[in-house]
Design an enzyme around this catalytic site. Structure first.
Site: not given
Ligand code: HPA
Ligand code: ZN
Length: 353
Positions: A26, A213
């Site tokens: 990521h 998130e």
């Protein structure tokens, strides 16, 4: 000589983590643009900056949420104009990642950030790919590219980006294997991109998406069920839904967690309260990553070390995080098996910190 016993143990922990072969899964290449490089590229390209020094730019990195970061992140990318700029950016990341013991990186990039400013998509691909091929040929550092759509823009814009990129697919077949989804999450749910992800799936791309998130656990489930992604970027809000947690654990769906990012963007208020250790201990396939290291104050090694200290991760758990990163990568099985063997032999030899 370390200055104190705690400095000595910090050094031992960092050295232990550094020696573990790891994958970074990521990572936004635009998020590796350090202030010094922003100033260098601005000078090279005659771009005016609204900051008079590296220090004053860095001082502006005091974020209150995801959007406050994205505003600066898209502005910073404005200095990237030429193939050489994208090459230099990528080469700098590779050098930094290798120093942390990263052996393989799966790198997101946002063509829309650049094409909207008049930079050709060919320029973006050529610069990034050139540096990644050099890294592979010179150092055996492997990587792949995940072209990501900006979710604050329309699905039509994503379709147009895909169409613009597809003629390049053959030329970059050694690197461009996947598609991602990033930018402002709340109000831009996975379903907004269901059709374009279906098209990417038909085309045979590997799929990932940011979810959970700032957004709710429901976005994680929807990314899995509506977009059919194989990995979730972040996913830290999954814990709100116990059934989702059981699903993540039983199906070994990887979460690419980014602890220092979560801290900087105030997804968590203190690293000691981050849920990554709890999720790991519940059997979720948690991996550790840096997201946008130039903005969040740390590369992969810093994320491991800060998490290990704040959450009292054991050496076995740290080794598990490294193993998860290799297993959750899009590498061919034979490469995964080789790296897992390398990791096991390092773990067998390394003194635990
Ligand atoms: N979330 C969403 N979009 C992003 C991020 C992130 O953490 N980093 C770069 N683009
Ligand atoms: Zn991200």
């Amino acid at each position: 000589m370390p200055a104190s016993p705690s400095a000595a143990s910090a050094d031992a922990l960092a050295e232990f983590v550094r020696r573990l072969p790891k994958a970074e899964l990521h990572l936004h290449i635009e998020g590796t643009l350090e202030p010094e490089l922003i100033f260098r590229l601005a000078r090279r390209n005659h771009v005016a900056l609204p900051y008079d020094s590296v220090e004053s730019l860095r001082a502006a990195y005091a974020f209150t949420n995801l959007q406050s970061f994205l505003d600066l992140y898209y502005a910073g990318a404005g200095v990237l104009l030429t193939e050489q700029d994208f090459h230099d950016l990528t080469a700098a990341y590779v050098q930094r990642a290798r120093a942390d013991g990263v052996v393989h990186a799966e790198i997101m990039f946002d063509p829309q950030t650049h094409t909207a400013r008049g930079v050709a998509i060919e320029t973006v691909f050529a610069g990034i790919a050139g540096a990644l091929r050099e890294a592979r040929d010179r150092h055996g550092f492997t990587s792949c590219l995940l072209m990501s759509f900006l979710r604050h823009l329309s699905e039509q814009d994503a379709f147009e980006t895909l169409e613009a990129a597809l003629p390049l697919r053959k030329q970059y077949a050694d690197l461009w294997i996947g598609i991602g989804l990033d930018s402002a999450e709340r109000g831009n749910p996975p379903e907004k991109f269901a059709r374009v992800f279906a098209r990417c799936r038909e085309l045979g791309f590997r799929l990932v998406a940011h979810a959970g998130e700032e957004g709710p656990a429901a976005y994680v489930g929807d990314a899995l069920d509506l977009l059919h992604v194989e990995r979730i970027d972040h996913g830290v809000h999954s814990e709100e839904d116990p059934a989702l947690m059981r699903r993540l654990a039983s199906q070994r769906i990887p979460l690419t967690v980014c602890p220092l990012s979560n801290l900087k963007l105030r997804v968590v208020d203190d690293l000691s309260r981050h849920n990554l250790a709890r999720m790991l201990r519940a059997g979720v396939n948690v991996t550790l990553n840096s997201d946008d290291p130039a903005y969040f104050g740390g590369y992969v090694l810093d994320n491991y070390v800060a998490s290990a200290r704040a959450l009292s991760l054991s050496p076995v758990e740290i080794g598990q995080l490294a193993a998860n990163s290799l297993a959750a990568s899009f590498l061919p099985d034979a490469d995964k098996a080789r790296l897992a063997r390398d990791l096991a032999s390092v773990l067998a030899q390394c003194p635990a910190p």
